[in-house]
Design a protein around this motif. Structure first.
Motif, PDB file in Angstrom:
ATOM      1  N   GLU A 102     -12.423  -2.126   2.979  1.00  0.00           N
ATOM      2  CA  GLU A 102     -11.148  -2.467   3.597  1.00  0.00           C
ATOM      3  C   GLU A 102     -10.538  -3.716   2.962  1.00  0.00           C
ATOM      4  O   GLU A 102      -9.340  -3.767   2.688  1.00  0.00           O
ATOM      5  N   TRP A 103     -11.373  -4.733   2.718  1.00  0.00           N
ATOM      6  CA  TRP A 103     -10.867  -5.961   2.113  1.00  0.00           C
ATOM      7  C   TRP A 103     -10.384  -5.714   0.685  1.00  0.00           C
ATOM      8  O   TRP A 103      -9.399  -6.314   0.242  1.00  0.00           O
ATOM      9  N   THR A 104     -11.045  -4.801  -0.029  1.00  0.00           N
ATOM     10  CA  THR A 104     -10.581  -4.425  -1.364  1.00  0.00           C
ATOM     11  C   THR A 104      -9.180  -3.821  -1.279  1.00  0.00           C
ATOM     12  O   THR A 104      -8.297  -4.149  -2.076  1.00  0.00           O
ATOM     13  N   GLY A 105      -8.971  -2.940  -0.309  1.00  0.00           N
ATOM     14  CA  GLY A 105      -7.663  -2.346  -0.113  1.00  0.00           C
ATOM     15  C   GLY A 105      -6.615  -3.378   0.271  1.00  0.00           C
ATOM     16  O   GLY A 105      -5.465  -3.315  -0.204  1.00  0.00           O
ATOM     17  N   ILE A 106      -6.990  -4.317   1.109  1.00  0.00           N
ATOM     18  CA  ILE A 106      -6.058  -5.370   1.526  1.00  0.00           C
ATOM     19  C   ILE A 106      -5.639  -6.217   0.324  1.00  0.00           C
ATOM     20  O   ILE A 106      -4.447  -6.493   0.130  1.00  0.00           O
ATOM     21  N   VAL A 107      -6.599  -6.601  -0.502  1.00  0.00           N
ATOM     22  CA  VAL A 107      -6.268  -7.398  -1.689  1.00  0.00           C
ATOM     23  C   VAL A 107      -5.376  -6.599  -2.634  1.00  0.00           C
ATOM     24  O   VAL A 107      -4.379  -7.116  -3.154  1.00  0.00           O
ATOM     25  N   GLY A 115       3.605  -5.123   5.551  1.00  0.00           N
ATOM     26  CA  GLY A 115       3.546  -4.614   6.921  1.00  0.00           C
ATOM     27  C   GLY A 115       2.284  -3.816   7.175  1.00  0.00           C
ATOM     28  O   GLY A 115       1.654  -3.949   8.240  1.00  0.00           O
ATOM     29  N   ALA A 116       1.895  -3.015   6.211  1.00  0.00           N
ATOM     30  CA  ALA A 116       0.670  -2.224   6.364  1.00  0.00           C
ATOM     31  C   ALA A 116      -0.553  -3.130   6.458  1.00  0.00           C
ATOM     32  O   ALA A 116      -1.449  -2.896   7.282  1.00  0.00           O
ATOM     33  N   VAL A 117      -0.593  -4.170   5.632  1.00  0.00           N
ATOM     34  CA  VAL A 117      -1.707  -5.124   5.697  1.00  0.00           C
ATOM     35  C   VAL A 117      -1.758  -5.767   7.081  1.00  0.00           C
ATOM     36  O   VAL A 117      -2.823  -5.891   7.692  1.00  0.00           O
ATOM     37  N   ALA A 118      -0.606  -6.171   7.593  1.00  0.00           N
ATOM     38  CA  ALA A 118      -0.553  -6.787   8.922  1.00  0.00           C
ATOM     39  C   ALA A 118      -1.079  -5.830   9.990  1.00  0.00           C
ATOM     40  O   ALA A 118      -1.857  -6.229  10.872  1.00  0.00           O
ATOM     41  N   LEU A 119      -0.682  -4.573   9.919  1.00  0.00           N
ATOM     42  CA  LEU A 119      -1.145  -3.589  10.898  1.00  0.00           C
ATOM     43  C   LEU A 119      -2.657  -3.398  10.830  1.00  0.00           C
ATOM     44  O   LEU A 119      -3.328  -3.276  11.865  1.00  0.00           O
ATOM     45  N   VAL A 120      -3.203  -3.390   9.632  1.00  0.00           N
ATOM     46  CA  VAL A 120      -4.656  -3.250   9.481  1.00  0.00           C
ATOM     47  C   VAL A 120      -5.359  -4.482  10.046  1.00  0.00           C
ATOM     48  O   VAL A 120      -6.372  -4.362  10.748  1.00  0.00           O
ATOM     49  N   LEU A 121      -4.833  -5.657   9.790  1.00  0.00           N
ATOM     50  CA  LEU A 121      -5.476  -6.892  10.257  1.00  0.00           C
ATOM     51  C   LEU A 121      -5.480  -7.028  11.770  1.00  0.00           C
ATOM     52  O   LEU A 121      -6.382  -7.664  12.326  1.00  0.00           O
ATOM     53  N   VAL A 122      -4.492  -6.456  12.448  1.00  0.00           N
ATOM     54  CA  VAL A 122      -4.483  -6.522  13.910  1.00  0.00           C
ATOM     55  C   VAL A 122      -5.074  -5.252  14.520  1.00  0.00           C
ATOM     56  O   VAL A 122      -5.033  -5.068  15.732  1.00  0.00           O
ATOM     57  N   ASP A 123      -5.617  -4.377  13.669  1.00  0.00           N
ATOM     58  CA  ASP A 123      -6.275  -3.141  14.087  1.00  0.00           C
ATOM     59  C   ASP A 123      -5.339  -2.232  14.879  1.00  0.00           C
ATOM     60  O   ASP A 123      -5.685  -1.681  15.907  1.00  0.00           O
ATOM     61  N   TYR A 124      -4.119  -2.093  14.374  1.00  0.00           N
ATOM     62  CA  TYR A 124      -3.161  -1.193  15.010  1.00  0.00           C
ATOM     63  C   TYR A 124      -3.178   0.145  14.281  1.00  0.00           C
ATOM     64  O   TYR A 124      -2.683   0.252  13.160  1.00  0.00           O
ATOM     65  N   ARG A 125      -3.784   1.129  14.894  1.00  0.00           N
ATOM     66  CA  ARG A 125      -3.819   2.507  14.386  1.00  0.00           C
ATOM     67  C   ARG A 125      -4.161   2.563  12.898  1.00  0.00           C
ATOM     68  O   ARG A 125      -3.420   3.117  12.090  1.00  0.00           O
ATOM     69  N   ARG A 126      -5.292   1.966  12.554  1.00  0.00           N
ATOM     70  CA  ARG A 126      -5.690   1.883  11.148  1.00  0.00           C
ATOM     71  C   ARG A 126      -5.710   3.240  10.461  1.00  0.00           C
ATOM     72  O   ARG A 126      -5.261   3.369   9.329  1.00  0.00           O
ATOM     73  N   GLN A 127      -6.225   4.251  11.121  1.00  0.00           N
ATOM     74  CA  GLN A 127      -6.307   5.564  10.479  1.00  0.00           C
ATOM     75  C   GLN A 127      -4.906   6.080  10.119  1.00  0.00           C
ATOM     76  O   GLN A 127      -4.704   6.638   9.042  1.00  0.00           O
ATOM     77  N   VAL A 174      -3.652   2.077  -7.866  1.00  0.00           N
ATOM     78  CA  VAL A 174      -4.664   3.128  -8.027  1.00  0.00           C
ATOM     79  C   VAL A 174      -5.909   2.760  -7.226  1.00  0.00           C
ATOM     80  O   VAL A 174      -6.508   3.618  -6.553  1.00  0.00           O
ATOM     81  N   VAL A 175      -6.302   1.488  -7.261  1.00  0.00           N
ATOM     82  CA  VAL A 175      -7.433   1.027  -6.441  1.00  0.00           C
ATOM     83  C   VAL A 175      -7.120   1.249  -4.974  1.00  0.00           C
ATOM     84  O   VAL A 175      -7.949   1.769  -4.219  1.00  0.00           O
ATOM     85  N   LEU A 176      -5.929   0.847  -4.543  1.00  0.00           N
ATOM     86  CA  LEU A 176      -5.523   1.026  -3.150  1.00  0.00           C
ATOM     87  C   LEU A 176      -5.551   2.492  -2.754  1.00  0.00           C
ATOM     88  O   LEU A 176      -6.060   2.847  -1.682  1.00  0.00           O
ATOM     89  N   LEU A 177      -5.034   3.339  -3.598  1.00  0.00           N
ATOM     90  CA  LEU A 177      -5.018   4.773  -3.319  1.00  0.00           C
ATOM     91  C   LEU A 177      -6.435   5.305  -3.142  1.00  0.00           C
ATOM     92  O   LEU A 177      -6.713   6.041  -2.184  1.00  0.00           O
ATOM     93  N   ALA A 178      -7.332   4.939  -4.034  1.00  0.00           N
ATOM     94  CA  ALA A 178      -8.732   5.385  -3.935  1.00  0.00           C
ATOM     95  C   ALA A 178      -9.373   4.874  -2.644  1.00  0.00           C
ATOM     96  O   ALA A 178     -10.064   5.625  -1.937  1.00  0.00           O
ATOM     97  N   VAL A 179      -9.133   3.614  -2.319  1.00  0.00           N
ATOM     98  CA  VAL A 179      -9.682   3.031  -1.085  1.00  0.00           C
ATOM     99  C   VAL A 179      -9.150   3.773   0.134  1.00  0.00           C
ATOM    100  O   VAL A 179      -9.910   4.107   1.052  1.00  0.00           O
ATOM    101  N   LEU A 180      -7.867   4.033   0.168  1.00  0.00           N
ATOM    102  CA  LEU A 180      -7.274   4.724   1.321  1.00  0.00           C
ATOM    103  C   LEU A 180      -7.852   6.123   1.499  1.00  0.00           C
ATOM    104  O   LEU A 180      -8.142   6.536   2.629  1.00  0.00           O
ATOM    105  N   VAL A 181      -8.038   6.839   0.408  1.00  0.00           N
ATOM    106  CA  VAL A 181      -8.615   8.187   0.494  1.00  0.00           C
ATOM    107  C   VAL A 181     -10.033   8.117   1.051  1.00  0.00           C
ATOM    108  O   VAL A 181     -10.396   8.876   1.963  1.00  0.00           O
ATOM    109  N   VAL A 182     -10.832   7.182   0.543  1.00  0.00           N
ATOM    110  CA  VAL A 182     -12.211   7.054   1.021  1.00  0.00           C
ATOM    111  C   VAL A 182     -12.218   6.652   2.494  1.00  0.00           C
ATOM    112  O   VAL A 182     -12.978   7.219   3.299  1.00  0.00           O
TER     113      VAL A 182
END
Length: 130
Positions: free
Chosen positions: A20-25, A59-71, A116-124
């Protein structure tokens, strides 16, 4: 500390792992590049589109950090990021004056690697939560 209060919003980072942190970065790298390019091209429509894309990543990073509907954020992030990659390639190389890969440029290269890293992280992440 895993959580912190920020004006009524609670950061919920305890459940975030390395992936998750890899995706955030990666998303933050892409956001910063898009906003920087957008400011450079502003007030043109291209500049505005870059700024909006950068704000989308933030905005997506913010939503993930506050755990708002991460999936849901992960699921929406896949087509959002794919559109960024395809539009970049099409506008710059397929329909544009540049040649691939010689004219990618430093910012373009860093941005696309991050995406591309973000895309791979999101798929996983999406597959892990299904």
């Amino acid at each position: 500390m895993a959580t912190a209060e920020t004006q009524g919003l609670s950061l919920r980072t305890a459940s975030l792992g390395g992936l998750e942190w890899t995706g955030i970065v990666a998303a933050l790298v892409s956001a910063v590049i898009h906003i920087r390019l957008g400011v450079g091209f502003a007030p043109s429509p291209l500049g505005i589109s870059f700024i909006l894309a950068g704000l989308g990543f933030l905005g997506a990073v913010a939503l993930v950090l506050v755990d708002y509907r991460r999936q849901a954020v992960y699921a929406a992030g896949i087509p959002f990021t794919l559109v960024q990659i395809v539009a970049w390639y099409y506008l710059n190389f397929a329909a544009g004056p540049k040649s691939f890969p010689g004219d990618i440029g430093t910012l373009g290269g860093i941005d696309k690697v991050a995406q591309v890293v973000l895309l791979a992280v999101l798929v996983v992440l999406l597959r892990q939560q299904s």
